[in-house]
Scaffold this motif. Structure first.
Motif, PDB file in Angstrom:
ATOM      1  N   THR A  94      -0.973  65.015  18.889  1.00 21.99           N
ATOM      2  CA  THR A  94      -0.610  63.708  19.436  1.00 21.99           C
ATOM      3  C   THR A  94      -0.498  63.782  20.950  1.00 21.99           C
ATOM      4  N   LYS A  95       0.102  64.853  21.470  1.00 25.40           N
ATOM      5  CA  LYS A  95       0.206  65.028  22.917  1.00 25.40           C
ATOM      6  C   LYS A  95      -1.173  65.041  23.573  1.00 25.40           C
ATOM      7  N   VAL A  96      -2.086  65.809  22.988  1.00 26.05           N
ATOM      8  CA  VAL A  96      -3.437  65.929  23.541  1.00 26.05           C
ATOM      9  C   VAL A  96      -4.143  64.575  23.486  1.00 26.05           C
ATOM     10  N   GLN A  97      -4.078  63.915  22.349  1.00 25.63           N
ATOM     11  CA  GLN A  97      -4.707  62.601  22.206  1.00 25.63           C
ATOM     12  C   GLN A  97      -4.158  61.612  23.237  1.00 25.63           C
ATOM     13  N   ASN A  98      -2.832  61.546  23.369  1.00 32.13           N
ATOM     14  CA  ASN A  98      -2.211  60.605  24.293  1.00 32.13           C
ATOM     15  C   ASN A  98      -2.606  60.892  25.736  1.00 32.13           C
ATOM     16  N   TYR A  99      -2.623  62.170  26.102  1.00 29.87           N
ATOM     17  CA  TYR A  99      -3.006  62.550  27.459  1.00 29.87           C
ATOM     18  C   TYR A  99      -4.462  62.181  27.731  1.00 29.87           C
ATOM     19  N   GLN A 100      -5.344  62.447  26.767  1.00 28.29           N
ATOM     20  CA  GLN A 100      -6.757  62.121  26.951  1.00 28.29           C
ATOM     21  C   GLN A 100      -6.958  60.620  27.138  1.00 28.29           C
ATOM     22  N   LEU A 101      -6.296  59.824  26.315  1.00 27.75           N
ATOM     23  CA  LEU A 101      -6.430  58.370  26.445  1.00 27.75           C
ATOM     24  C   LEU A 101      -5.797  57.869  27.742  1.00 27.75           C
ATOM     25  N   GLN A 102      -4.708  58.502  28.166  1.00 26.34           N
ATOM     26  CA  GLN A 102      -4.093  58.154  29.450  1.00 26.34           C
ATOM     27  C   GLN A 102      -5.091  58.395  30.585  1.00 26.34           C
ATOM     28  N   GLN A 103      -5.809  59.502  30.532  1.00 29.48           N
ATOM     29  CA  GLN A 103      -6.798  59.822  31.560  1.00 29.48           C
ATOM     30  C   GLN A 103      -7.999  58.870  31.500  1.00 29.48           C
ATOM     31  N   ILE A 104      -8.491  58.595  30.309  1.00 30.34           N
ATOM     32  CA  ILE A 104      -9.647  57.715  30.137  1.00 30.34           C
ATOM     33  C   ILE A 104      -9.356  56.324  30.686  1.00 30.34           C
ATOM     34  N   PHE A 105      -8.168  55.805  30.382  1.00 33.06           N
ATOM     35  CA  PHE A 105      -7.817  54.448  30.797  1.00 33.06           C
ATOM     36  C   PHE A 105      -7.091  54.411  32.145  1.00 33.06           C
ATOM     37  N   LYS A 106      -6.952  55.567  32.774  1.00 28.86           N
ATOM     38  CA  LYS A 106      -6.336  55.683  34.107  1.00 28.86           C
ATOM     39  C   LYS A 106      -4.960  55.017  34.171  1.00 28.86           C
ATOM     40  N   VAL A 107      -4.146  55.331  33.163  1.00 29.88           N
ATOM     41  CA  VAL A 107      -2.789  54.787  33.113  1.00 29.88           C
ATOM     42  C   VAL A 107      -1.912  55.611  34.041  1.00 29.88           C
ATOM     43  N   SER A 108      -1.294  54.936  35.011  1.00 30.86           N
ATOM     44  CA  SER A 108      -0.452  55.652  35.960  1.00 30.86           C
ATOM     45  C   SER A 108       0.994  55.164  35.942  1.00 30.86           C
ATOM     46  N   GLY A 109       1.279  54.119  35.181  1.00 29.69           N
ATOM     47  CA  GLY A 109       2.637  53.602  35.100  1.00 29.69           C
ATOM     48  C   GLY A 109       2.925  53.056  33.718  1.00 29.69           C
ATOM     49  N   TYR A 110       4.195  52.934  33.435  1.00 26.62           N
ATOM     50  CA  TYR A 110       4.625  52.475  32.117  1.00 26.62           C
ATOM     51  C   TYR A 110       5.567  51.286  32.264  1.00 26.62           C
ATOM     52  N   PRO A 111       5.534  50.352  31.361  1.00 26.73           N
ATOM     53  CA  PRO A 111       4.636  50.234  30.219  1.00 26.73           C
ATOM     54  C   PRO A 111       3.265  49.705  30.647  1.00 26.73           C
ATOM     55  N   THR A 112       2.249  50.179  29.976  1.00 25.44           N
ATOM     56  CA  THR A 112       0.896  49.650  30.124  1.00 25.44           C
ATOM     57  C   THR A 112       0.388  49.352  28.730  1.00 25.44           C
ATOM     58  N   VAL A 113      -0.215  48.186  28.573  1.00 18.57           N
ATOM     59  CA  VAL A 113      -0.769  47.778  27.287  1.00 18.57           C
ATOM     60  C   VAL A 113      -2.240  47.450  27.498  1.00 18.57           C
ATOM     61  N   PHE A 114      -3.101  48.155  26.790  1.00 20.15           N
ATOM     62  CA  PHE A 114      -4.538  47.881  26.801  1.00 20.15           C
ATOM     63  C   PHE A 114      -4.926  47.258  25.471  1.00 20.15           C
TER      64      PHE A 114
END
Length: 154
Positions: A94-114
């Motif tokens: 789950t950590k790896v998946q979340n990090y990969q999606l964070q990088q793909i979608f260039k999420v730099s702040g929270y909350p972010t909803v795509f």
């Protein structure tokens, strides 16, 4: 009459609880995407820091925990939570998946909803077509849902 009031209050509480229990926040993007394709719905990806992000908690309380959102979500999206907690342990996959999606979608702040439309390619790979993004929106559930509807009704 005095006995009716507790029964009415209990009925309202139980019906609200049932609605809340019916929502499923997925944590596996592959599974959420497969469900979204099957149901012909977009995936709502919620990037959050569940145990430390004040704005994330506020978004959950003011929007995601309301009956308006819960009714809307059941009809319109597949829910996906991508959590980045500080004190709560996540499994490595789950950590790896979340990090990969964070990088793909260039999420730099929270909350972010795509909002994304998943699409399975002929080679079996999954493509996530972005419909838009938002975060915390002032004004409660109705204001937030108006923004969300602009993305999913394109």
């Amino acid at each position: 009459m005095k006995r009716m009031i507790p029964i009415i209050v209990l009925s309202i509480f139980v019906s609200t609880l049932v609605v809340a229990q019916e929502l499923t926040w997925h944590t596996n993007m592959t599974k959420a995407s497969e469900i979204a394709i099957k149901e012909n719905k977009p995936v709502m990806m919620f990037f959050t820091g569940s145990d430390w992000c004040g704005w994330c908690k506020r978004l959950q309380k003011e929007v995601f925990e309301t009956s308006d959102f819960q009714t809307w979500a059941k009809d319109n999206v597949v829910l996906m939570e991508l959590d980045f907690p500080r004190r709560t342990a996540l499994d490595q996959a789950t950590k790896v998946q979340n990090y990969q999606l964070q990088q793909i979608f260039k999420v730099s702040g929270y909350p972010t909803v795509f909002f994304v439309n998943p699409e399975r390619k002929p080679d079996g790979k999954m493509n996530l077509n972005s419909l838009g993004r938002t975060g915390y929106v002032r004004g409660g559930a109705q204001e937030w849902l108006a923004v969300a509807n602009n993305f999913i009704n394109k």
